[in-house]
Design an enzyme around this catalytic site. Structure first.
Site, short mmCIF file in Angstrom:
data_model
loop_
_atom_site.label_atom_id
_atom_site.label_comp_id
_atom_site.label_asym_id
_atom_site.label_seq_id
_atom_site.Cartn_x
_atom_site.Cartn_y
_atom_site.Cartn_z
N GLU A 6 -4.49 -4.14 1.20
CA GLU A 6 -4.53 -5.59 1.48
C GLU A 6 -3.47 -5.95 2.52
OE1 GLU A 6 -4.22 -8.53 -1.86
OE2 GLU A 6 -2.85 -9.52 -0.46
N HIS B 274 -10.08 -6.41 -0.77
CA HIS B 274 -8.76 -6.30 -0.14
C HIS B 274 -8.75 -6.83 1.29
CE1 HIS B 274 -7.06 -4.09 -3.33
NE2 HIS B 274 -7.59 -2.91 -3.07
N SER C 156 -9.27 -3.83 -12.02
CA SER C 156 -10.37 -3.00 -11.54
C SER C 156 -11.06 -2.23 -12.67
CB SER C 156 -9.84 -2.04 -10.47
OG SER C 156 -8.66 -1.44 -10.90
N SER D 212 -4.19 2.57 -10.55
CA SER D 212 -4.20 1.12 -10.31
C SER D 212 -2.81 0.54 -10.54
CB SER D 212 -5.21 0.48 -11.26
OG SER D 212 -4.87 -0.86 -11.50
N SER D 213 -2.21 -0.02 -9.49
CA SER D 213 -0.83 -0.50 -9.63
C SER D 213 -0.77 -1.72 -10.54
CB SER D 213 -0.21 -0.81 -8.28
OG SER D 213 -0.97 -1.77 -7.61
N ASN D 214 -1.81 -2.56 -10.53
CA ASN D 214 -1.74 -3.74 -11.40
C ASN D 214 -1.87 -3.34 -12.88
OD1 ASN D 214 -4.48 -4.89 -12.55
ND2 ASN D 214 -4.95 -3.99 -10.56
#
Ligand code: SF4
Length: 302
Positions: A138, A86, A285, A239-241
């Site tokens: 990030e 990040h 991740s 995890s947002s992604n």
């Protein structure tokens, strides 16, 4: 039953590079300790190396500690710090250098490129706009290279408010603005927010700094979800992604499951039994061993 595993499932290039480095340094440290060497520095990561509880716990067992804030870093007097993919703002490097703490910089090169742009453009007198989530590490890191004249814009309302007049933009030189993006921001939303911002009176340069890894993973997941009867999305619940991947897959395939590890899948076995094709993808991740485990289990049991 057919199992379709996404080629892009799991770690992206930047995350893999950082995680591999932490494991390798933990291995080398153990080797030195086992050989009886004294004063071997402890290993720290600045923030968890990835948003995955399993990996962070595993690294903890191998002696890797997590520093949670700049305050904690400031108190450190010895040890070796690994900066995750990040990236971080300039103040973190300043603290490390001031306190003479060794470090390995695993900032993803794509993120590093944004730091360089933001530093260069802000030094050239431009006001910086970062399109992204202000709470994401990030974005905090990118912000840390932009000096004081910076805004983070995430929503349409914030973009419109900016257009109405930003009180921070006072003198002539502030008329020049540079827009960059968080690497994982949605491209269509970025384009839309930029269109709104372009209507201001300012002289704006736009640099699309979105990373393709996210887009490619999302496109492939959607494609597979459209072709199967059930879809499994593997990733940490924070995890947002992975959450985004789940949303995309769920839209294309109602029978979509969000799991962290193989244990979560067992609850859904009955529902999976009647399907002919199962798709599997995973967030950026999610470690390979978890993906493999799920894949093998699905192949063996259904
Ligand atoms: S998503 Fe892209 S920018 Fe972010 S760490 Fe992965 S490769 Fe680097």
């Amino acid at each position: 039953m057919e199992v379709k595993l996404a080629k892009t499932a799991g770690f992206c290039f930047g995350v893999k590079r950082a995680v591999d480095t932490v494991y390798e340094q933990a291995r080398q440290r153990k080797e030195r300790l086992d050989a009886g060497e004294e004063n071997v520095p402890d290993i720290y990561t600045f923030g968890p190396v990835i948003h995955n509880e399993e990996v962070v716990k595993d690294l903890e067992k191998k002696g890797v500690k997590v520093l949670r804030s700049e305050e904690e870093l400031m108190e450190l007097r010895e040890g070796h710090v690994i900066i995750r993919s990040h990236g971080v703002g300039k103040t973190v490097y300043d603290i490390l250098e001031k306190n003479n703490i060794g470090y390995t910089d695993m900032t993803c090169p794509f993120v590093k490129k944004i730091h360089d742009i933001v530093k260069r453009e802000s030094e050239a007198g431009k006001y910086i706009i970062i399109i992204g989530n202000p709470e994401h590490p990030e974005v905090k890191g990118i912000r840390g290279w932009a000096g004081n004249r910076v805004s983070v814009i995430e929503s349409e309302a914030e973009a419109r408010e900016f257009c109405l007049g930003n009180t921070e933009l006072k003198d002539e030189s502030d008329n020049k603005i540079c827009i960059v993006s968080q690497t994982t921001f949605n491209y269509n939303k970025f384009k839309y927010l930029v269109e709104i911002l372009m209507k201001t009176r300012y002289d704006i340069s736009v640099l699309n700094t979105i990373c393709n890894a996210t887009k490619e993973r999302q496109t492939e997941a959607e494609h597979i979800a459209n072709e199967v009867d059930a879809m499994i999305v593997i990733g940490d619940k924070h995890s947002s992604n992975t959450q985004k991947l789940f949303e995309i897959c769920k839209k294309a395939c109602e029978n979509t499951y969000y799991i962290q590890t193989l244990d979560d899948l067992n609850m859904n076995q009955l529902k999976l039994k009647s399907v002919e094709a199962v798709g599997i993808t995973a967030g950026a991740s999610t470690p390979n061993n978890i993906i493999e485990e799920v894949q093998n289990n699905v192949r063996l049991n259904f």
